[in-house]
Design an enzyme around this catalytic site. Structure first.
Site, mmCIF file in Angstrom:
data_model
loop_
_atom_site.group_PDB
_atom_site.id
_atom_site.type_symbol
_atom_site.label_atom_id
_atom_site.label_comp_id
_atom_site.label_asym_id
_atom_site.label_seq_id
_atom_site.Cartn_x
_atom_site.Cartn_y
_atom_site.Cartn_z
ATOM 1 N N HIS A 184 -1.620 -10.783 12.082
ATOM 2 C CA HIS A 184 -1.228 -9.374 11.497
ATOM 3 C C HIS A 184 -0.845 -8.455 12.577
ATOM 4 C CE1 HIS A 184 -0.758 -5.466 9.687
ATOM 5 N NE2 HIS A 184 -1.869 -5.315 10.254
ATOM 6 N N ASN A 186 5.402 -1.544 12.436
ATOM 7 C CA ASN A 186 4.365 -2.096 11.490
ATOM 8 C C ASN A 186 4.952 -1.977 10.198
ATOM 9 O OD1 ASN A 186 2.120 -2.991 10.293
ATOM 10 N ND2 ASN A 186 0.659 -1.569 10.798
ATOM 11 N N SER A 189 -6.977 -3.246 6.757
ATOM 12 C CA SER A 189 -8.072 -2.294 6.778
ATOM 13 C C SER A 189 -9.000 -2.153 5.689
ATOM 14 C CB SER A 189 -7.383 -0.946 7.508
ATOM 15 O OG SER A 189 -7.181 -1.145 8.944
ATOM 16 N N THR A 203 3.301 3.278 15.928
ATOM 17 C CA THR A 203 2.901 2.354 15.426
ATOM 18 C C THR A 203 3.573 2.341 13.622
ATOM 19 O OG1 THR A 203 0.867 2.880 14.721
ATOM 20 C CG2 THR A 203 0.789 1.808 16.797
ATOM 21 N N CYS A 260 -3.309 -4.025 4.706
ATOM 22 C CA CYS A 260 -2.247 -5.009 4.992
ATOM 23 C C CYS A 260 -2.770 -6.382 4.666
ATOM 24 C CB CYS A 260 -1.990 -4.973 6.589
ATOM 25 S SG CYS A 260 -1.692 -3.344 7.086
ATOM 26 N N GLU A 310 0.933 -1.049 0.099
ATOM 27 C CA GLU A 310 0.102 0.054 -0.086
ATOM 28 C C GLU A 310 1.002 1.277 -0.021
ATOM 29 O OE1 GLU A 310 -1.983 0.657 3.787
ATOM 30 O OE2 GLU A 310 -1.470 -1.370 4.722
HETATM 31 P P1 HMG Z 1 -3.448 5.719 21.750
HETATM 32 O O1 HMG Z 1 -4.976 6.482 21.857
HETATM 33 O O2 HMG Z 1 -2.118 6.644 21.421
HETATM 34 O O3 HMG Z 1 -3.363 4.611 22.600
HETATM 35 O O4 HMG Z 1 -3.714 5.011 20.507
HETATM 36 P P2 HMG Z 1 -4.285 4.162 23.939
HETATM 37 O O5 HMG Z 1 -4.625 5.425 24.935
HETATM 38 O O6 HMG Z 1 -5.435 3.365 23.379
HETATM 39 O O7 HMG Z 1 -2.996 3.419 24.803
HETATM 40 C C1 HMG Z 1 -2.502 2.168 23.941
HETATM 41 C C2 HMG Z 1 -2.480 1.432 25.188
HETATM 42 O O8 HMG Z 1 -1.357 1.566 26.111
HETATM 43 C C3 HMG Z 1 -3.635 1.072 26.031
HETATM 44 O O9 HMG Z 1 -3.716 -0.370 26.300
HETATM 45 C C4 HMG Z 1 -3.465 1.672 27.299
HETATM 46 O O10 HMG Z 1 -3.959 1.092 28.247
HETATM 47 C C5 HMG Z 1 -1.834 1.253 27.445
HETATM 48 P P3 HMG Z 1 -4.899 -1.393 25.986
HETATM 49 O O11 HMG Z 1 -6.031 -0.543 26.862
HETATM 50 O O12 HMG Z 1 -5.412 -0.959 24.379
HETATM 51 O O13 HMG Z 1 -4.525 -2.820 26.042
HETATM 52 N N1 HMG Z 1 -0.979 2.390 28.240
HETATM 53 C C6 HMG Z 1 -0.068 2.204 29.189
HETATM 54 N N2 HMG Z 1 0.389 0.714 29.377
HETATM 55 C C7 HMG Z 1 1.402 0.756 30.221
HETATM 56 N N3 HMG Z 1 1.872 1.871 30.827
HETATM 57 C C8 HMG Z 1 1.379 3.037 30.854
HETATM 58 C C9 HMG Z 1 0.478 3.132 29.741
HETATM 59 N N4 HMG Z 1 -0.271 4.247 29.309
HETATM 60 C C10 HMG Z 1 -1.404 3.583 28.449
HETATM 61 N N5 HMG Z 1 2.028 3.739 31.247
HETATM 62 C C11 HMG Z 1 -3.497 3.355 18.745
HETATM 63 C C12 HMG Z 1 -3.215 3.673 20.278
HETATM 64 C C13 HMG Z 1 -3.081 1.838 18.437
HETATM 65 C C14 HMG Z 1 -4.991 3.294 18.665
HETATM 66 C C15 HMG Z 1 -2.816 4.303 17.758
HETATM 67 O O14 HMG Z 1 -1.385 4.010 17.881
HETATM 68 C C16 HMG Z 1 -3.264 4.022 16.248
HETATM 69 O O15 HMG Z 1 -4.270 4.701 15.952
HETATM 70 N N6 HMG Z 1 -2.230 3.250 15.554
HETATM 71 C C17 HMG Z 1 -2.632 3.353 14.128
HETATM 72 C C18 HMG Z 1 -3.935 2.193 13.859
HETATM 73 C C19 HMG Z 1 -3.691 0.503 14.230
HETATM 74 O O16 HMG Z 1 -2.592 0.157 14.373
HETATM 75 N N7 HMG Z 1 -4.792 0.045 14.368
HETATM 76 C C20 HMG Z 1 -4.485 -1.466 14.467
HETATM 77 C C21 HMG Z 1 -5.627 -2.310 13.970
HETATM 78 S S1 HMG Z 1 -6.092 -1.904 12.138
HETATM 79 C C22 HMG Z 1 -4.842 -2.827 11.546
HETATM 80 O O17 HMG Z 1 -4.114 -3.549 11.972
HETATM 81 C C23 HMG Z 1 -4.426 -2.368 9.954
HETATM 82 C C24 HMG Z 1 -3.123 -1.564 9.851
HETATM 83 O O18 HMG Z 1 -2.017 -2.128 9.885
HETATM 84 C C25 HMG Z 1 -3.266 -0.794 8.364
HETATM 85 C C26 HMG Z 1 -3.749 -1.687 7.192
HETATM 86 O O19 HMG Z 1 -4.344 -2.559 7.220
HETATM 87 O O20 HMG Z 1 -2.877 -1.410 6.281
HETATM 88 C C27 HMG Z 1 -3.287 -0.378 10.602
#
Ligand code: HMG
Length: 390
Positions: free
Chosen positions: A233, A275, A308, A152, A111, A79
């Site tokens: 993935h 990633n 996605s 990520t 992906c 992509e």
């Molecule tokens: P965010 O809002 O920065 O993070 O976004 P958060 O507030 O959800 O925190 C992440 C985790 O850290 C949470 O754990 C927190 O509790 C923890 P969870 O509740 O989820 O298990 N946390 C801590 N842990 C330990 N000590 C601490 C602490 N503070 C917080 N002090 C998000 C995170 C992944 C959403 C963001 O980075 C994002 O949008 N990333 C891109 C999208 C993505 O990767 N999505 C995954 C599914 S989609 C997919 O896989 C397809 C993709 O590869 C694309 C494609 O297909 O081409 C993305």
């Protein structure tokens, strides 16, 4: 006839940023990135690496003269394509010196692209058992500086030779696939950075996994007990764990322990690269195969692919006798060991240093990049690739 992965190679850029240091710079507790997201190091691609060079470098380490003679299909899942018309596969075909009597195409579905390529390759081999297919998955994950997706990001490529009587993993039948039109992550053609609804994407990833896993169980009568490991993935290493946890209780405790332990092993490479989008599932498989020394041949491995937008697929493979002899463990160890750390400031500079968007010519310094295959510049709107080995 058995059909599957005969060879598997991998490449990541030679630069990385430490996630602890990125967290400090972003005013975030380091544990959020290292535990909450589950990433230690993030690969940083220099301007001299793009999807084409990453894939070609991954393929270079596995292709021999026999492969060059037999590969008659190159399928490039990405992509991060560099052209709306010409496929990245054609460039890689040339850079590797493959025979002209071959097909070369690019496949896109976020992906999921490399999985589509792998399954198409399986069909091609079923019809042409003497041939081989080169399947590539290469991407540069970019969300932007100071965004929630930043932690990520990553960059890298996986290359696989698919053939009859494969030396590493035979693919089984009974795939379950599922498509639904959702907006969890996308990249409009005018943007070089992805748009994402992070929480929604996490939910959908898990929902797709539950759907295809449920259908797979119904169709085959298999259960978690039948799997030595399940590879996911991995957009970040916590993501697959979240999905695995939703089904773990289906299994007795000893099986739960095995799957959890093997899950951790399957994330080791991804944790240090980030990633790589369509190659991520296969990097996870590679991590499991190379880092788990006592993984027995005959083991069944589950594979969950998610792209996605979205398409999900669950499929399985069985490890072949003496498969470990056909891995490239030493070269991957040296790839990881020879990487160079960049500071957060240097990473930001590299991130902002992009190719001209107005079509101007540019010459790039490829001496700074140890990769054998590099992007040397753009001339008259044509990317100039160099294979330093030639
Ligand atoms: P965010 O809002 O920065 O993070 O976004 P958060 O507030 O959800 O925190 C992440 C985790 O850290 C949470 O754990 C927190 O509790 C923890 P969870 O509740 O989820 O298990 N946390 C801590 N842990 C330990 N000590 C601490 C602490 N503070 C917080 N002090 C998000 C995170 C992944 C959403 C963001 O980075 C994002 O949008 N990333 C891109 C999208 C993505 O990767 N999505 C995954 C599914 S989609 C997919 O896989 C397809 C993709 O590869 C694309 C494609 O297909 O081409 C993305």
């Amino acid at each position: 006839m058995k059909i599957g992965i005969d060879k598997i190679g991998f490449y990541a850029p030679h630069l990385y940023v430490d996630m602890n240091k990125l967290a400090v710079a972003r005013n975030v507790e380091p544990e959020k990135f290292t535990i909450g997201i589950g990433q230690e190091k993030m690969a940083v691609p220099p301007i001299t690496q793009d999807a084409v060079t990453l894939a070609a470098n991954a393929a270079l380490e596995i292709i021999d003269e026999d492969d060059k003679e037999k590969i008659d299909f190159v399928i490039f899942g990405t992509e991060s394509g560099i052209d709306h018309s010409k496929s990245s596969a054609v460039y890689v075909h040339q850079l590797l010196g493959l025979k002209p009597n071959a097909r070369a195409v690019e496949v896109k579905q976020a992906c999921y692209g490399a999985t589509a390529g792998l399954q198409m390759a399986k069909g091609h081999i079923a019809l042409n058992p003497d041939s081989k297919v080169l399947v590539l998955g290469a991407d540069i994950a970019r969300y932007g500086l100071n965004t929630s997706g930043e932690a990520t990001q990553g960059a890298g490529a996986v290359a696989m030779v698919i053939s009859a009587d494969p030396k590493i993993m035979a693919l089984e039948e009974n795939n379950v696939y599922y498509t639904n039109d959702i907006m969890d992550f996308w990249r409009p053609i005018y943007s070089d950075q992805a748009f994402v609804d992070g929480k929604f994407s996490n939910e959908q990833y898990i929902a797709f996994f539950n759907k295809v896993w449920g259908q797979y169980k119904e169709m085959t009568g298999h259960a978690l007990e039948d799997f030595e490991a399940i590879c996911y993935h991995l957009p970040y290493t916590k993501m697959g764990l979240k999905a695995l946890r939703t089904v773990l209780e289906e299994a007795p405790e000893n099986v739960q322990d095995r799957l959890k332990e093997n899950y951790q092993i399957s994330t080791m490479y991804n944790r240090n690269v980030g990633n790589i989008y369509t190659g991520s599932l296969y990097l996870s498989l590679l991590s499991l195969l190379e880092r788990k020394e006592d993984l027995a041949s005959g083991s069944r491995i589950g594979m969950f692919s998610y792209g996605s937008g979205a398409v999900g697929e669950f499929f399985t493979g069985v490890l072949q006798p003496n498969y470990r002899e056909h891995l490239h463990l030493a070269s991957h160890e040296s790839l990881f060991a020879s990487r160079k750390e960049v500071s957060v400031e240097e990473y930001e500079e590299i991130f902002e240093n992009t190719l001209p968007k107005d079509g101007a010519n540019i010459e790039l310094d490829i001496e700074q990049d140890p990769a054998p295959i590099c992007l040397a510049g753009v001339n008259d709107h044509m990317r100039q690739y160099v294979n330093k080995n030639n």
